[in-house]
Design an enzyme around this catalytic site. Structure first.
Site, PDB file in Angstrom:
ATOM      1  N   HIS A  98       3.176   3.274  12.543  1.00 55.23           N
ATOM      2  CA  HIS A  98       2.200   3.853  12.749  1.00 55.23           C
ATOM      3  C   HIS A  98       2.405   5.134  14.076  1.00 55.23           C
ATOM      4  CE1 HIS A  98      -1.259   1.091  11.454  1.00 55.23           C
ATOM      5  NE2 HIS A  98      -0.318   1.308  10.719  1.00 55.23           N
ATOM      6  N   ASP A 140      -0.405   4.420   0.686  1.00 54.24           N
ATOM      7  CA  ASP A 140      -0.908   5.275   1.870  1.00 54.24           C
ATOM      8  C   ASP A 140      -0.231   5.255   3.104  1.00 54.24           C
ATOM      9  OD1 ASP A 140      -2.347   2.878   2.169  1.00 54.24           O
ATOM     10  OD2 ASP A 140      -3.786   3.986   3.469  1.00 54.24           O
ATOM     11  N   THR A 173     -12.101  26.045  29.081  1.00 53.00           N
ATOM     12  CA  THR A 173     -13.386  25.471  29.766  1.00 53.00           C
ATOM     13  C   THR A 173     -14.504  25.247  29.057  1.00 53.00           C
ATOM     14  OG1 THR A 173     -13.797  27.823  30.106  1.00 53.00           O
ATOM     15  CG2 THR A 173     -12.360  26.648  31.711  1.00 53.00           C
ATOM     16  N   ARG A 198      -9.125  -6.079  17.561  1.00 51.10           N
ATOM     17  CA  ARG A 198      -8.296  -7.182  17.120  1.00 51.10           C
ATOM     18  C   ARG A 198      -8.979  -8.352  17.030  1.00 51.10           C
ATOM     19  NH1 ARG A 198      -4.784  -4.142  13.233  1.00 51.10           N
ATOM     20  NH2 ARG A 198      -4.641  -2.138  14.232  1.00 51.10           N
ATOM     21  N   HIS A 229       0.859  -1.259   0.072  1.00 48.88           N
ATOM     22  CA  HIS A 229      -0.129  -0.094  -0.024  1.00 48.88           C
ATOM     23  C   HIS A 229       0.835   1.330   0.144  1.00 48.88           C
ATOM     24  CE1 HIS A 229       0.443   0.814   4.449  1.00 48.88           C
ATOM     25  NE2 HIS A 229       0.556  -0.341   4.604  1.00 48.88           N
ATOM     26  N   HIS A 284     -20.160  26.992  27.700  1.00 46.71           N
ATOM     27  CA  HIS A 284     -19.304  27.549  28.553  1.00 46.71           C
ATOM     28  C   HIS A 284     -19.567  26.707  29.869  1.00 46.71           C
ATOM     29  CE1 HIS A 284     -17.657  30.180  31.689  1.00 46.71           C
ATOM     30  NE2 HIS A 284     -17.594  31.149  30.895  1.00 46.71           N
ATOM     31  N   GLU A 301      -5.460   1.482   2.416  1.00 43.95           N
ATOM     32  CA  GLU A 301      -5.065   0.270   3.459  1.00 43.95           C
ATOM     33  C   GLU A 301      -5.285   0.826   4.674  1.00 43.95           C
ATOM     34  OE1 GLU A 301      -2.978  -2.856   5.943  1.00 43.95           O
ATOM     35  OE2 GLU A 301      -2.635  -0.837   5.818  1.00 43.95           O
ATOM     36  N   GLU A 302      -4.582   1.861   5.332  1.00 46.48           N
ATOM     37  CA  GLU A 302      -4.822   2.322   6.380  1.00 46.48           C
ATOM     38  C   GLU A 302      -6.180   2.774   7.030  1.00 46.48           C
ATOM     39  OE1 GLU A 302      -2.600   1.650   8.295  1.00 46.48           O
ATOM     40  OE2 GLU A 302      -0.409   2.001   7.324  1.00 46.48           O
ATOM     41  N   SER A 327      -3.226  -6.010  11.075  1.00 45.42           N
ATOM     42  CA  SER A 327      -4.133  -6.568  10.144  1.00 45.42           C
ATOM     43  C   SER A 327      -3.802  -5.961   8.741  1.00 45.42           C
ATOM     44  CB  SER A 327      -5.596  -6.068  10.282  1.00 45.42           C
ATOM     45  OG  SER A 327      -5.859  -6.124  12.034  1.00 45.42           O
TER      46      SER A 327
END
Ligand SMILES: C[C@H](N)C(=O)N[C@@H](Cc1c[nH]cn1)C(=O)O
Ligand SMILES: [Zn+2]
Ligand SMILES: [Zn+2]
Length: 478
Positions: free
Chosen positions: A445, A100, A330, A343, A98, A228, A166-167, A417
């Site tokens: 990664h 990407d 905040t 997984r 891949h 807020h 792929e990613e 994977s």
């Protein structure tokens, strides 16, 4: 075989600077598939491969995959398919990779610019995609080029299939593979994927299994806009409070998944299987080195390997919509989306996992008694894969490893994977081998991803040698 390969290896050594320049050019293209605004860069990376492959004399096509499901304003990047050689007397090997990459920014903590390949004095080549998966993809191109330069006949017909999603769960590729199984891929004899890693830093491996991945989003919304916390805190039910309480119910500190029924889907451990973990070259020390700390769940090698290969895990990845910058804003976010994945392993069926996950999230949300709204969905999934390593494809790769690295490879499974591995196997009916190039310390990664120059250059030799041994193997499957 010996003189042929010796010449090829010397040629690879003499072209090493050129191969590193090729990787530098590829890493410089930030082809992040998960970020819509980077989609043109993913396409540019595909185009880079088309240009390089054409220059090597391959027949190349950029096949469109249509719109991205759920994000119809986005075109999927094309799958780049190429053929190098069409000799009926030779075997045909299909290689997949891949182009990407995972997201990366200097602000995440990188020591160098992630999209500038930076080589240090230890020969470590840092850059996003260096090991996952631009280095291995270019390895095939480099092997072709070294053959051409030395005038050595290429031993097989090489079909290449390089995707750009792929990613992000390999969107669109499954259908493409099924559609082309008896067309573009019809004469394939075996498949090789170089897109995983050695278990440690010294010993190469051949990989015959992967975990699957089911990736979920859990969205909680309530207020009409961000609020807020001084004005609305203590008066409005807060989506973020609900979400962190929900996420905390999924898994415990020791990685035990808390969703009832998940453990029942896992294949029981047999005595025979237990024995394979003992002989794998893997130490807790090297695992601590690649982890960057000693914070492992298990103290021993066997349980650690099982935790990574043969048991499921659940990881919480992040919260979209949450305040994450430095400082002290905040705000009460109006809508937050938690992301987690499981997984999966034999014999977990993805649809059964989905049912258990969605029921659990619904039940837990009801327990909160919140007036906010919960929406849970599956973002993408890919099934686990376990194959037989008793095949000429693996024997050829084993010989190549011994020739290049001087050791017999370990047979491993992988915790990560590669969703299309199973699709390739089922659609073509051919054996699939995973032949990694990088090592356990490559930090795929993560920040400071790298590929060692040695692994890259010896990896080019390995891929080339593998194809030579494939050409010589007898076609017997066991
Ligand atoms: C092992 C491979 N190099 C890889 O990194 N695969 C990814 C695939 C994936 C699955 N869902 C999203 N991406 C991985 O294992 O995370
Ligand atoms: Zn990856
Ligand atoms: Zn990868």
């Amino acid at each position: 075989m010996a003189p042929k390969l010796d010449g090829f290896f010397s040629q690879v050594d003499s072209m090493s600077e050129h191969f590193i320049s090729r990787l530098r050019a590829a890493v410089a293209i930030p082809s992040v598939s998960s970020e819509a605004e980077r989609r043109p860069e993913v396409v540019r990376m595909g185009q880079f491969l088309v240009t390089e492959l054409k220059a090597l004399g391959a027949d190349v096509e950029a096949r469109p995959l249509g719109k991205q499901p759920g994000k119809e304003h986005l075109e999927l990047p094309p799958v780049i398919v190429a053929r190098y050689g069409n000799d009926k007397k030779k075997r045909t090997i299909l290689v997949y990779g891949h182009y990407d990459v995972q997201p990366a920014g200097k602000e995440d903590g990188w020591a160098t610019e992630p999209f500038e390949l930076t080589v240090d004095d230890k020969g470590r080549m840092f850059g996003r995609g260096s090991t996952d998966d631009k280095g291995p993809v270019l390895g095939w191109l480099n092997a072709i080029e070294a053959h051409q330069k030395i005038g050595l006949d290429f031993p097989v017909n090489l079909l290449m299939c390089f995707e750009g999603m792929e990613e992000y769960g390999s969107e669109g590729l499954d259908d493409f593979i099924k559609e082309e199984a008896d067309k573009y891929f019809k004469d394939v004899d075996a498949i090789c994927i170089s897109d995983n890693y050695w278990l440690g830093t010294e010993k190469p491996c051949l990989t015959y299994g992967l975990r699957g991945c089911s990736y979920y989003s859990v969205e909680i919304s309530g207020p009409g806009q961000d609020l807020h916390s001084g004005v609305f805190g203590g008066t409005a039910q807060e989506p973020m409070t609900d979400l962190v309480r929900m996420l905390a119910t999924l898994v415990d500190t020791n990685g035990k998944i808390q969703i009832p029924g998940i453990a029942d889907l896992v294949a029981p451990l047999t005595e025979e299987e237990k024995s394979i973990y003992r002989d794998i070259a893997f130490t807790m020390d090297s695992f601590h080195e690649s982890l960057g700390s000693q914070t492992t769940i298990f103290p021993d090698k066997e349980s650690t390997l099982m935790g990574r290969w043969r048991y499921p895990s659940l990881s919480i990845h992040g919260i979209e919509g949450a305040f994450s910058q430095p400082g002290a804003k905040t705000v009460i976010p109006a809508k937050v989306i938690g992301k987690f994945s499981i997984r999966t392993v034999p014999n977990m069926e993805p649809r059964d996992v989905d049912k258990l996950v969605f029921k659990f999230l619904d039940d837990e949300f009801k327990k909160l008694g919140s007036k906010n709204t919960l929406k849970a969905s599956l973002q993408h999934d890919g099934k686990w894969w376990v194959a037989s390593p008793n095949h000429w494809n693996f024997s050829a790769a084993g010989k190549a490893v011994e020739r290049v690295w001087g050791v017999k490879p370990d047979l491993t499974r992988e915790g990560g994977s590669i969703p299309v591995t199973l699709t390739f196997e089922q659609a073509t009916g051919k054996n699939v081998l995973l032949l990694p190039m990088g090592s356990s310390t490559d930090a795929a990664h993560s920040i400071n991803e790298k590929l060692d120059k040695k692994n890259y250059i010896e990896g080019v030799k390995l891929l080339g040698a593998y194809l030579h041994y494939v050409a010589e193997e007898e076609m017997v499957d066991a």
